[in-house]
Motif scaffolding. Structure first.
Motif, PDB file in Angstrom:
ATOM      1  N   LEU A   1       0.858  -1.183   0.000  1.00  0.00           N
ATOM      2  CA  LEU A   1       0.000   0.000   0.000  1.00  0.00           C
ATOM      3  C   LEU A   1       0.893   1.231   0.000  1.00  0.00           C
ATOM      4  CD1 LEU A   1      -2.527  -1.183   2.695  1.00  0.00           C
ATOM      5  CD2 LEU A   1      -3.233  -0.412   0.424  1.00  0.00           C
ATOM      6  N   ARG A   2       0.482   2.268  -0.726  1.00  0.00           N
ATOM      7  CA  ARG A   2       1.294   3.476  -0.848  1.00  0.00           C
ATOM      8  C   ARG A   2       0.455   4.735  -0.628  1.00  0.00           C
ATOM      9  NH1 ARG A   2       6.344   4.675  -2.271  1.00  0.00           N
ATOM     10  NH2 ARG A   2       7.685   2.888  -2.692  1.00  0.00           N
ATOM     11  N   GLY A   3       1.102   5.793  -0.130  1.00  0.00           N
ATOM     12  CA  GLY A   3       0.533   7.131  -0.148  1.00  0.00           C
ATOM     13  C   GLY A   3      -0.041   7.673   1.139  1.00  0.00           C
ATOM     14  N   GLY A   4      -0.237   6.845   2.145  1.00  0.00           N
ATOM     15  CA  GLY A   4      -0.832   7.358   3.367  1.00  0.00           C
ATOM     16  C   GLY A   4      -2.312   7.649   3.212  1.00  0.00           C
ATOM     17  N   SER A   5      -2.914   8.239   4.251  1.00  0.00           N
ATOM     18  CA  SER A   5      -4.359   8.471   4.223  1.00  0.00           C
ATOM     19  C   SER A   5      -4.736   9.628   5.127  1.00  0.00           C
ATOM     20  CB  SER A   5      -5.116   7.215   4.666  1.00  0.00           C
ATOM     21  OG  SER A   5      -5.165   7.124   6.083  1.00  0.00           O
ATOM     22  N   TYR A   6      -6.042   9.852   5.227  1.00  0.00           N
ATOM     23  CA  TYR A   6      -6.575  10.900   6.086  1.00  0.00           C
ATOM     24  C   TYR A   6      -6.297  10.648   7.562  1.00  0.00           C
ATOM     25  CZ  TYR A   6     -10.540   7.606   6.499  1.00  0.00           C
ATOM     26  OH  TYR A   6     -11.321   6.502   6.712  1.00  0.00           O
ATOM     27  N   LEU A   7      -5.821   9.468   7.915  1.00  0.00           N
ATOM     28  CA  LEU A   7      -5.490   9.159   9.306  1.00  0.00           C
ATOM     29  C   LEU A   7      -4.015   9.361   9.630  1.00  0.00           C
ATOM     30  CD1 LEU A   7      -7.682   5.998   9.997  1.00  0.00           C
ATOM     31  CD2 LEU A   7      -8.147   8.390  10.542  1.00  0.00           C
TER      32      LEU A   7
END
Length: 329
Positions: free
Chosen positions: A287-293
């Motif tokens: 998984l790549r890119g991070g998130s709103y968390l």
């Protein structure tokens, strides 16, 4: 913005993605997923960015790496040209796929998915409980792509938001329908950098809150209070903030994006120099890119080089995907 932890921005054992589906299976019953296939020929309508063939330096150059993620060694990678979606696949995009094929996601087949505790919108009886070590993640029966908070939630007003609660297997099913594929991890990082080699973020090295928010991440005290300075508790519309140099919207923040590769933190030490495809096997996908968390006080994985992983059948309220295709000759 909160201060970094002394250990490099991530507490011991922390993860920006939720636990795998198997951990929730220990706190509630669920049906096993059934393999599903979809025929090609679907209408994939997302605008494309044409990424030129070239060479870049893959891996962390900022010093903000998470040691267990395998962001080192830095290594040059040469890629053929490709086309990539300028946005993550949206709820409207995924709805066309489901309407055309009748596909049921693994969240629907298992009967539950992982939801951030402040985003739950479901009857109390649907809440299976929280995961050990990451109590802000709860298993919620009835949560799926069309009910992101649980069975009381809908997609009203969220058509242009990224689809979530999509497993790696679900993303691959969409790709088969659209006659596309998931990006390799190297393709994803190359496109996310937008032509800025060795930069920390898609826009350069300035921090995410310098001069106004540049990505959808957490503000406030994680995981109990979000000040909503960027305007969003969970997902944002896919065309929010600014494009990078290749025209991609939000390659970091907003939602994690599945890549094609198996995850191995040691892979960079043996990665081919040209068109790497990732390890031959494994138990989790990248998984790549991070998130709103993501938040700098516990998880700084909203950087170009940051990596995470989960099992291919896991789904969660902060992960989606974008697709790629070879450049037409």
């Amino acid at each position: 913005m909160a201060e970094r932890n002394d250990d490099g921005g991530c507490g011991p054992g922390c993860t920006c993605a939720p636990p795998g589906r198997s951990q929730f299976l220990t706190i509630g019953s669920a049906r096993p997923a059934e393999p599903a296939t979809t025929a090609g020929g679907g209408r994939h309508t997302i605008e494309q960015a044409v990424i030129p063939a070239g060479t870049f330096v893959m891996g962390d150059s900022s010093g903000d790496r998470n040691p267990m993620d395998g962001e080192l060694p830095q290594h040059p990678v040469t890629l053929d040209g490709f086309e990539i979606d300028v946005t993550a696949v949206t709820n409207d995009d995924y709805a066309r796929f489901v309407a055309d094929t009748g596909y049921r996601t693994e969240a629907a087949t298992f009967g539950f998915s992982a939801v951030f505790h402040l985003a739950v919108d479901a009857p109390d009886d649907d809440v299976m409980g929280s995961a050990s070590g990451t109590p802000w993640w709860v298993g919620v029966r009835g949560a799926d792509w069309s009910h992101p908070g649980g069975r009381n939630s809908t997609l009203d007003g969220l058509g242009d938001h990224p689809v979530v609660h999509i497993s790696w297997n679900d993303a691959r099913a969409y790709c088969a329908w659209a006659r596309r594929r998931l990006p390799t991890e190297a393709e994803w990082e190359y496109a996310a950098r937008g032509g800025l080699d060795r930069a920390k973020y898609p826009w350069g090295d300035d921090e995410v809150d310098a001069g106004g928010w540049r990505a959808n991440i957490w503000q406030g005290e994680f995981p109990v209070r979000n000040t909503l300075e960027d305007g969003f508790l969970t997902t944002a519309p896919v065309r929010s903030f600014e494009r990078n140099g290749y025209g991609l919207w939000q390659p970091v923040g907003n939602v994690w994006e599945w890549c094609a590769d198996w995850f191995d933190p040691r892979y960079y030490g043996a990665s081919p120099a040209q068109n790497p495809q990732g390890p031959d096997g494994g138990g989790a996908r990248v998984l790549r890119g991070g998130s709103y968390l993501c938040h700098i006080s516990y998880c700084n994985r909203y950087r170009n080089s940051a990596r995470s992983q989960n099992t291919p059948d896991s789904s969660m309220g902060n992960a989606g995907f974008r697709t790629v295709a070879a450049v037409s000759s």
